[in-house]
Design an enzyme around this catalytic site. Structure first.
Site, PDB file in Angstrom:
ATOM      1  N   ASP A   1       4.032   0.210  12.240  1.00 41.25           N
ATOM      2  CA  ASP A   1       2.811  -0.334  11.636  1.00 41.25           C
ATOM      3  C   ASP A   1       2.560  -1.781  12.050  1.00 41.25           C
ATOM      4  O   ASP A   1       1.522  -2.344  11.708  1.00 41.25           O
ATOM      5  CB  ASP A   1       2.882  -0.254  10.103  1.00 41.25           C
ATOM      6  CG  ASP A   1       2.800   1.181   9.633  1.00 41.25           C
ATOM      7  OD1 ASP A   1       3.074   1.433   8.451  1.00 41.25           O
ATOM      8  OD2 ASP A   1       2.490   2.049  10.460  1.00 41.25           O
TER       9      ASP A   1
ATOM     10  N   ARG B   1      -9.072  -0.444   4.065  1.00 48.03           N
ATOM     11  CA  ARG B   1      -8.221   0.602   3.468  1.00 48.03           C
ATOM     12  C   ARG B   1      -6.886   0.006   3.036  1.00 48.03           C
ATOM     13  O   ARG B   1      -6.259   0.460   2.113  1.00 48.03           O
ATOM     14  CB  ARG B   1      -7.926   1.687   4.507  1.00 48.03           C
ATOM     15  CG  ARG B   1      -9.011   2.673   4.728  1.00 48.03           C
ATOM     16  CD  ARG B   1      -8.551   3.734   5.697  1.00 48.03           C
ATOM     17  NE  ARG B   1      -7.179   4.146   5.410  1.00 48.03           N
ATOM     18  CZ  ARG B   1      -6.365   4.710   6.292  1.00 48.03           C
ATOM     19  NH1 ARG B   1      -6.782   4.935   7.514  1.00 48.03           N
ATOM     20  NH2 ARG B   1      -5.139   5.054   5.969  1.00 48.03           N
TER      21      ARG B   1
ATOM     22  N   LEU C   1       8.405  19.104   8.331  1.00 51.02           N
ATOM     23  CA  LEU C   1       9.614  18.645   7.624  1.00 51.02           C
ATOM     24  C   LEU C   1       9.388  18.633   6.113  1.00 51.02           C
ATOM     25  O   LEU C   1      10.303  18.903   5.333  1.00 51.02           O
ATOM     26  CB  LEU C   1      10.022  17.259   8.130  1.00 51.02           C
ATOM     27  CG  LEU C   1      10.389  17.211   9.622  1.00 51.02           C
ATOM     28  CD1 LEU C   1      10.640  15.782  10.072  1.00 51.02           C
ATOM     29  CD2 LEU C   1      11.598  18.101   9.908  1.00 51.02           C
TER      30      LEU C   1
ATOM     31  N   LYS D   1       0.837  -1.208   0.000  1.00 52.71           N
ATOM     32  CA  LYS D   1       0.000   0.000   0.000  1.00 52.71           C
ATOM     33  C   LYS D   1       0.868   1.253   0.000  1.00 52.71           C
ATOM     34  O   LYS D   1       0.656   2.167  -0.803  1.00 52.71           O
ATOM     35  CB  LYS D   1      -0.874   0.008   1.251  1.00 52.71           C
ATOM     36  CG  LYS D   1      -1.584   1.320   1.523  1.00 52.71           C
ATOM     37  CD  LYS D   1      -2.508   1.275   2.727  1.00 52.71           C
ATOM     38  CE  LYS D   1      -1.800   1.537   4.008  1.00 52.71           C
ATOM     39  NZ  LYS D   1      -1.507   2.961   4.300  1.00 52.71           N
ATOM     40  N   ASN D   2       1.875   1.288   0.868  1.00 57.15           N
ATOM     41  CA  ASN D   2       2.637   2.526   1.048  1.00 57.15           C
ATOM     42  C   ASN D   2       3.678   2.760  -0.026  1.00 57.15           C
ATOM     43  O   ASN D   2       4.289   3.821  -0.082  1.00 57.15           O
ATOM     44  CB  ASN D   2       3.270   2.561   2.447  1.00 57.15           C
ATOM     45  CG  ASN D   2       2.186   2.680   3.509  1.00 57.15           C
ATOM     46  OD1 ASN D   2       1.041   2.998   3.201  1.00 57.15           O
ATOM     47  ND2 ASN D   2       2.531   2.394   4.742  1.00 57.15           N
TER      48      ASN D   2
ATOM     49  N   CYS E   1      -5.217  12.644  12.779  1.00 58.25           N
ATOM     50  CA  CYS E   1      -5.527  11.242  12.456  1.00 58.25           C
ATOM     51  C   CYS E   1      -5.523  10.493  13.791  1.00 58.25           C
ATOM     52  O   CYS E   1      -5.082  11.006  14.795  1.00 58.25           O
ATOM     53  CB  CYS E   1      -4.447  10.805  11.486  1.00 58.25           C
ATOM     54  SG  CYS E   1      -4.151   9.095  11.459  1.00 58.25           S
TER      55      CYS E   1
ATOM     56  N   ARG F   1       0.256  14.293  13.074  1.00 65.19           N
ATOM     57  CA  ARG F   1       0.794  14.143  11.715  1.00 65.19           C
ATOM     58  C   ARG F   1       1.166  15.494  11.085  1.00 65.19           C
ATOM     59  O   ARG F   1       0.643  15.901  10.061  1.00 65.19           O
ATOM     60  CB  ARG F   1      -0.197  13.406  10.813  1.00 65.19           C
ATOM     61  CG  ARG F   1      -0.832  12.164  11.380  1.00 65.19           C
ATOM     62  CD  ARG F   1       0.057  10.964  11.509  1.00 65.19           C
ATOM     63  NE  ARG F   1       0.536  10.399  10.269  1.00 65.19           N
ATOM     64  CZ  ARG F   1      -0.069   9.404   9.608  1.00 65.19           C
ATOM     65  NH1 ARG F   1      -1.201   8.948  10.035  1.00 65.19           N
ATOM     66  NH2 ARG F   1       0.469   8.919   8.511  1.00 65.19           N
TER      67      ARG F   1
ATOM     68  N   ARG G   1      -4.473  10.495   4.116  1.00 66.91           N
ATOM     69  CA  ARG G   1      -3.275  11.254   4.531  1.00 66.91           C
ATOM     70  C   ARG G   1      -2.275  11.310   3.379  1.00 66.91           C
ATOM     71  O   ARG G   1      -1.629  12.341   3.155  1.00 66.91           O
ATOM     72  CB  ARG G   1      -2.673  10.553   5.745  1.00 66.91           C
ATOM     73  CG  ARG G   1      -1.204  10.780   5.949  1.00 66.91           C
ATOM     74  CD  ARG G   1      -0.907  11.850   6.897  1.00 66.91           C
ATOM     75  NE  ARG G   1       0.538  12.112   6.990  1.00 66.91           N
ATOM     76  CZ  ARG G   1       1.030  13.209   7.537  1.00 66.91           C
ATOM     77  NH1 ARG G   1       0.223  14.116   8.022  1.00 66.91           N
ATOM     78  NH2 ARG G   1       2.321  13.411   7.587  1.00 66.91           N
TER      79      ARG G   1
HETATM   80  C1  EPZ Z   1       4.188   6.730   6.492  1.00 69.27           C
HETATM   81  O1  EPZ Z   1       3.446   7.783   7.069  1.00 69.27           O
HETATM   82  C2  EPZ Z   1       3.208   5.582   6.314  1.00 69.27           C
HETATM   83  N1  EPZ Z   1       2.124   5.994   5.418  1.00 69.27           N
HETATM   84  C3  EPZ Z   1       2.650   5.172   7.673  1.00 69.27           C
HETATM   85  O2  EPZ Z   1       1.816   4.043   7.462  1.00 69.27           O
HETATM   86  C4  EPZ Z   1       3.805   4.760   8.583  1.00 69.27           C
HETATM   87  O3  EPZ Z   1       3.301   4.449   9.862  1.00 69.27           O
HETATM   88  C5  EPZ Z   1       4.804   5.919   8.686  1.00 69.27           C
HETATM   89  O4  EPZ Z   1       5.245   6.296   7.363  1.00 69.27           O
HETATM   90  C6  EPZ Z   1       6.028   5.554   9.512  1.00 69.27           C
HETATM   91  O5  EPZ Z   1       6.655   4.433   8.955  1.00 69.27           O
HETATM   92  C7  EPZ Z   1       2.343   6.028   4.087  1.00 69.27           C
HETATM   93  O6  EPZ Z   1       3.423   5.735   3.604  1.00 69.27           O
HETATM   94  C8  EPZ Z   1       1.179   6.435   3.225  1.00 69.27           C
HETATM   95  P1  EPZ Z   1       6.303   9.908   8.911  1.00 69.27           P
HETATM   96  P2  EPZ Z   1       4.108   9.262   7.200  1.00 69.27           P
HETATM   97  O7  EPZ Z   1       6.304  11.193   8.183  1.00 69.27           O
HETATM   98  O8  EPZ Z   1       4.968   9.526   6.023  1.00 69.27           O
HETATM   99  C9  EPZ Z   1       6.448  12.955  12.516  1.00 69.27           C
HETATM  100  C10 EPZ Z   1      -0.135   2.756   7.621  1.00 69.27           C
HETATM  101  O9  EPZ Z   1      -0.764   2.225   8.532  1.00 69.27           O
HETATM  102  N2  EPZ Z   1       6.551  14.002  11.475  1.00 69.27           N
HETATM  103  O10 EPZ Z   1       7.491   9.003   8.781  1.00 69.27           O
HETATM  104  O11 EPZ Z   1       3.029  10.208   7.510  1.00 69.27           O
HETATM  105  C11 EPZ Z   1       5.044  12.340  12.527  1.00 69.27           C
HETATM  106  O12 EPZ Z   1       4.180  13.129  13.329  1.00 69.27           O
HETATM  107  C12 EPZ Z   1       0.419   4.156   7.781  1.00 69.27           C
HETATM  108  O13 EPZ Z   1       0.092   2.201   6.505  1.00 69.27           O
HETATM  109  C13 EPZ Z   1       6.813  15.316  11.869  1.00 69.27           C
HETATM  110  O14 EPZ Z   1       6.950  15.608  13.054  1.00 69.27           O
HETATM  111  O15 EPZ Z   1       5.024   9.046   8.483  1.00 69.27           O
HETATM  112  C14 EPZ Z   1       5.266  10.990  13.130  1.00 69.27           C
HETATM  113  O16 EPZ Z   1       5.286  11.101  14.536  1.00 69.27           O
HETATM  114  C15 EPZ Z   1       0.147   4.701   9.165  1.00 69.27           C
HETATM  115  N3  EPZ Z   1       6.903  16.277  10.917  1.00 69.27           N
HETATM  116  C16 EPZ Z   1       6.678  10.629  12.638  1.00 69.27           C
HETATM  117  O17 EPZ Z   1       7.285  11.852  12.180  1.00 69.27           O
HETATM  118  C17 EPZ Z   1       6.763  16.010   9.590  1.00 69.27           C
HETATM  119  O18 EPZ Z   1       6.884  16.929   8.757  1.00 69.27           O
HETATM  120  C18 EPZ Z   1       6.692   9.635  11.490  1.00 69.27           C
HETATM  121  O19 EPZ Z   1       5.947  10.200  10.450  1.00 69.27           O
HETATM  122  C19 EPZ Z   1       6.492  14.670   9.202  1.00 69.27           C
HETATM  123  C20 EPZ Z   1       6.397  13.681  10.163  1.00 69.27           C
END
Ligand code: EPZ
Length: 416
Positions: A307, A399, A128, A23-24, A119, A124, A95
């Site tokens: 995850d 989903r 960054l 999916k991702n 979420c 989220r 998202r």
């Molecule tokens: C991706 O989300 C995945 N989704 C998520 O999978 C997965 O849990 C996550 O990466 C971590 O591996 C998709 O790829 C569509 P992050 P993403 O940016 O990119 C903080 C699932 O169930 N952060 O790595 O949104 C954020 O708040 C989903 O398939 C900031 O602070 O994850 C979080 O605490 C759920 N500022 C942490 O980083 C930012 O600008 C990780 O978020 C961006 C993120």
């Protein structure tokens, strides 16, 4: 679409299951496809709700798509410019719609992205993502719940990510792929889905090196051509079925996996006493005599994936002793605890730490899926529980898990 799943627990899962495409990886490749001049064909894309919403967003901004008879998705960006504003109605459902920030800036130097709603697993933020695209020359305004980004002259730059954010890394890669000059991302996310994005873009003519490490170098190019690409298997779906074998005292052959993507999950599952064998036709997972309590810390890849945290918690509810789970990636990913406690689990949460006391059995009742992975974990708990469990809001599960009812039923589960 079903809104509830009914599961009668107590049946060991036996047989084999084929893992769908990730999916991702699929979601980011669908966004990245608008960078191509010409048709993109994606193979191994799972037919799940998130992919269908992403497909609608592509159509809404002016991209023609159609599912081909062989199951692949054809994506044809037009020669003219696309509508830059993704529809709020669609974007709030997914998202990953925020991945159009980098893709749109890469394609047409402007993007209007709705700020993602909160979420169930945390706020989220996108600080960054914004830091990255600003470094490459974007002017940013945030108002009325939208990010307005405009880059007159996208130019490569060095960007340090304070946290190895998957989405921020992906957005910067997509904008940098067509910016002038060289971009260096430091402390980049190393997930396999990042590597898949880089391989996909490189197959279209991009020049990306270092994906999968914490320093990624991107040389911008003028044009990316279309092409055909097959998406990696879903390591989280694979991990979920691995735990299904362990929690139901069954034995499952899991086909279409890349074992290196699963090392942290394999290692920790073996610590619980499950037997995992890597064979030519896939991973064979067999439940151990008992479930040993273990400690889990979620970390960015290659650490234990966040995850898989809820799914592992479901298993550890039935361990022979106390386990400690620390969630280091999201600030609020213990929603499932209250639902598991309704099934008889003994779990104590202090901030980012959950202590799971093993109990002898879980009992079926009505529970509610709060997010995709919590929903998957409730399925695992229900498969092992005594009696019937009704999982409400099962739409979350659809989903991210393709044909989940059929796959479970084929393994001997009693699902309706
Ligand atoms: C991706 O989300 C995945 N989704 C998520 O999978 C997965 O849990 C996550 O990466 C971590 O591996 C998709 O790829 C569509 P992050 P993403 O940016 O990119 C903080 C699932 O169930 N952060 O790595 O949104 C954020 O708040 C989903 O398939 C900031 O602070 O994850 C979080 O605490 C759920 N500022 C942490 O980083 C930012 O600008 C990780 O978020 C961006 C993120």
């Amino acid at each position: 679409m079903l809104s509830a799943l009914q599961i009668e627990g107590g049946y060991p899962l036996l047989g084999q299951v084929r893992v769908s495409g990730a999916k991702n990886a699929g979601l980011v490749l669908m966004a990245a496809s608008i960078l191509a001049e010409g048709e993109v064909i994606l193979d191994n894309l799972p037919r799940i709700r998130d992919v269908e919403i992403m497909d609608k967003i592509l159509n809404d901004i002016g991209v023609t798509t159609h599912w081909r008879p062989d199951g692949s998705l054809s994506i044809c960006p037009p020669n003219s410019s696309l509508k830059t504003k993704t529809s709020y109605e669609l974007a709030k459902m997914l998202r990953a719609s925020n991945l159009f920030l980098g893709a749109m800036l890469g394609r047409q130097k402007e993007a209007i992205i709705s700020l993602p709603g909160g979420c169930d697993i945390g706020s989220r933020p996108m600080d960054l993502h914004i830091k990255g695209v600003q470094a490459l020359g974007s002017e940013i305004q945030i108002e009325h719940g939208y990010i307005y980004a405009n880059a007159k002259n996208p130019t490569g730059a060095s960007v340090y990510l304070d946290f190895p954010s998957v989405g921020a890394t992906e957005n910067i890669i997509m904008m940098a792929a067509k910016a002038k000059g060289t971009t260096i991302i430091e402390n980049s996310a190393k997930e396999p889905e990042i590597v898949d994005l880089a391989n996909f873009l490189n197959s279209m003519g991009a020049r990306i090196r270092g994906a999968g490490t914490d320093v990624i170098k991107i040389e911008g190019v003028d044009e990316l051509i279309g092409g055909r690409y097959s998406i990696i298997p879903d390591r989280i779906e694979a991990g979920t079925f691995m735990i299904a074998a362990a929690i139901t005292k069954g034995e499952i052959l899991i086909e279409n996996v890349i074992p290196t993507h699963l090392h942290p999950v394999i290692a920790k599952l073996q610590e619980t006493g499950a037997l995992v064998e890597n064979t030519d036709s896939g991973l064979i997972v067999k439940a151990g005599q008992a479930i040993n309590p273990i400690d889990i810390k979620t970390l960015p890849y290659p650490g234990f994936p966040t995850d898989m945290q809820s799914q592992m918690m479901a298993l550890l509810c039935l361990a022979e002793g106390p386990s400690v789970i620390v969630e280091n990636v999201f600030e609020n990913r213990f929603q499932i605890v209250d639902e598991l406690k309704r099934m008889g689990a003994k779990i104590k949460v202090e901030g980012h730490t959950a202590v799971v006391e093993g109990v002898d059995y879980l009992h079926g009742t009505t529970v509610k899926a709060t997010d995709l992975r919590a929903g998957a974990a409730l399925i695992l708990a229900a498969l092992a529980a005594e009696g019937e469990t009704k999982i409400e809001d099962a739409i979350h599960i659809f989903r991210g898990y393709e044909n989940v009812r059929e796959k479970l039923t084929n393994l001997g589960a009693k699902v309706s």
